[in-house]
Scaffold this motif. Structure first.
Motif, mmCIF file in Angstrom:
data_model
loop_
_atom_site.group_PDB
_atom_site.id
_atom_site.type_symbol
_atom_site.label_atom_id
_atom_site.label_comp_id
_atom_site.label_asym_id
_atom_site.label_seq_id
_atom_site.Cartn_x
_atom_site.Cartn_y
_atom_site.Cartn_z
ATOM 1 N N UNK A 1 -10.736 3.485 -6.223
ATOM 2 C CA UNK A 1 -10.161 4.828 -6.350
ATOM 3 C C UNK A 1 -9.825 5.410 -4.985
ATOM 4 N N UNK A 2 -10.753 5.263 -4.035
ATOM 5 C CA UNK A 2 -10.528 5.797 -2.684
ATOM 6 C C UNK A 2 -9.387 5.068 -1.983
ATOM 7 N N UNK A 3 -9.315 3.756 -2.149
ATOM 8 C CA UNK A 3 -8.228 2.992 -1.523
ATOM 9 C C UNK A 3 -6.870 3.401 -2.089
ATOM 10 N N UNK A 4 -6.818 3.620 -3.391
ATOM 11 C CA UNK A 4 -5.561 4.032 -4.017
ATOM 12 C C UNK A 4 -5.129 5.407 -3.500
ATOM 13 N N UNK B 1 2.146 -5.358 -3.500
ATOM 14 C CA UNK B 1 2.531 -5.666 -4.871
ATOM 15 C C UNK B 1 3.373 -6.935 -4.955
ATOM 16 N N UNK B 2 4.251 -7.151 -3.992
ATOM 17 C CA UNK B 2 5.190 -8.264 -4.101
ATOM 18 C C UNK B 2 4.638 -9.577 -3.570
ATOM 19 N N UNK B 3 4.049 -9.578 -2.389
ATOM 20 C CA UNK B 3 3.754 -10.889 -1.790
ATOM 21 C C UNK B 3 2.397 -11.025 -1.120
ATOM 22 N N UNK B 4 1.465 -10.131 -1.370
ATOM 23 C CA UNK B 4 0.139 -10.250 -0.766
ATOM 24 C C UNK B 4 -0.679 -11.303 -1.516
ATOM 25 N N UNK B 5 -1.053 -12.361 -0.830
ATOM 26 C CA UNK B 5 -1.800 -13.455 -1.469
ATOM 27 C C UNK B 5 -3.193 -13.020 -1.902
ATOM 28 N N UNK C 1 2.187 5.335 0.522
ATOM 29 C CA UNK C 1 2.552 4.415 1.611
ATOM 30 C C UNK C 1 3.467 3.314 1.061
ATOM 31 N N UNK C 2 4.764 3.542 1.154
ATOM 32 C CA UNK C 2 5.732 2.620 0.560
ATOM 33 C C UNK C 2 5.665 1.236 1.180
ATOM 34 N N UNK C 3 5.582 1.143 2.508
ATOM 35 C CA UNK C 3 5.560 -0.171 3.167
ATOM 36 C C UNK C 3 4.370 -1.000 2.711
ATOM 37 N N UNK C 4 3.198 -0.374 2.625
ATOM 38 C CA UNK C 4 2.011 -1.092 2.172
ATOM 39 C C UNK C 4 2.176 -1.552 0.731
#
Length: 317
Positions: free
Chosen positions: A60-63, A77-81, A69-72
């Motif tokens: 919850x805190x991380x969200x 979401x797309x390519x973080x392993x 933060x669009x870049x993060x």
């Protein structure tokens, strides 16, 4: 041995389509939030929170820390392993299941999944997401998922494999609709008589591919109750809860009608009770508390049905 092999193929078909549907829904939600983030005049109280809450394991805190933060968010979401639900990881899982079911899927479908896999593993993809190419990449991925669904519909034979893959897809879609609906009703305490305007509901409806149909179907009305009617009870809306449950029922019937196992009939009745709880809900007189309980109960029961479905049909021992 033959039954063992059939179970593995059915399992592969089920999860192939489920992973791809999850990817599709996640990308549509990401694209909606990303595009609307450019509109600085819109009062956005959630940012990417609904996306991150449903599709990631962030706390919850991380969200709260990264919800704007669009870049993060794009890279995570797309390519973080490390994100097991990233597009990259879901495509890898889908490809593994497609490989195991290669004799049951078409050449066109395999080639498209393989092409998407290689694109997602491009070494320069994370860097491109930090540039002006980010929007092009998100649009390309959305179109790739539309193309996947088109190839699936046009080329795949309608047999048992189709029933398993369709049930996987529809379970995932229904869970997504329920969770996204909760994400937008929870901040307003499920207030069905509130006066939130259509701009508030636009993000939810766009994330479910239902905005245009909603505008064509309803006008000059209080939206809070009508949005529920649309996303939960509208038989003409392909992402509504009732539409997806109705199709699951039909494909489940195909799988159990000739199955003499008592567990199969039990599963069929289990799903019938789940569906009836939604079908026989009077949404016109639904209270705020009843809406909250219905959404949570349906999600819990559908999740349990998915577990029991897998135990029955995908047991290899």
């Amino acid at each position: 041995m033959k039954a063992n092999m059939l179970s593995r193929v059915a399992d592969g078909m089920f999860w192939l389509n489920r992973y791809m549907e999850r990817t599709d829904g996640m990308l549509l939600t990401l694209n909606t939030s990303y595009i609307l983030s450019f509109d600085k005049e819109t009062d956005d109280c959630q940012g990417y929170k609904p996306l991150l809450k449903y599709y990631t394991d962030l706390t919850h805190d991380q969200i709260n820390e990264v919800q704007y933060d669009t870049n993060f968010v794009l890279k995570y979401i797309i390519c973080d392993s490390l994100n097991h639900n990233s597009v990259k990881n879901l495509v890898v899982k889908a490809r593994e299941n497609a490989r195991g079911s290669q004799d049951k899927i078409t050449k066109e479908l395999w080639e498209h999944i393989n092409s998407l896999y290689h694109f997602m593993n491009s070494p320069d993809l994370p860097k491109k997401l930090e540039t002006s190419d980010a929007l092009k990449i998100v649009n390309k991925l959305n179109k790739d998922l539309l193309l996947y669904n088109g190839i699936l519909q046009v080329t795949m034979p309608r047999g048992l494999g189709w029933s398993f893959s369709s049930i996987g897809k529809l379970i995932e879609r229904c869970l997504q609709t329920i969770s996204m609906t909760q994400a937008y009703y929870s901040p307003i305490n499920y207030n069905l008589d509130g006066n939130e305007d259509v701009m508030y509901w636009r993000r939810l409806l766009l994330s479910l591919s239902g905005y245009e149909l909603y505008l064509k179907s309803y006008s000059n009305i209080k939206h809070n109750r009508k949005v529920v009617q649309h996303v939960i009870f509208n038989y003409d809306f392909a992402h509504s809860v009732i539409f997806t449950l109705d199709l699951i029922d039909k494909y489940l019937d195909c799988l159990v009608k000739d199955n003499e196992q008592s567990e199969a009939r039990t599963l069929y009745y289990q799903f019938g009770r789940l569906k009836s709880n939604v079908v026989y809900t009077d949404y016109q007189h639904l209270t705020n508390k009843q809406l909250e309980e219905m959404l949570e109960t349906t999600k819990t029961q559908l999740t349990q049905f998915s577990v029991d479905f897998s135990k029955l049909f995908f047991s290899y021992t």
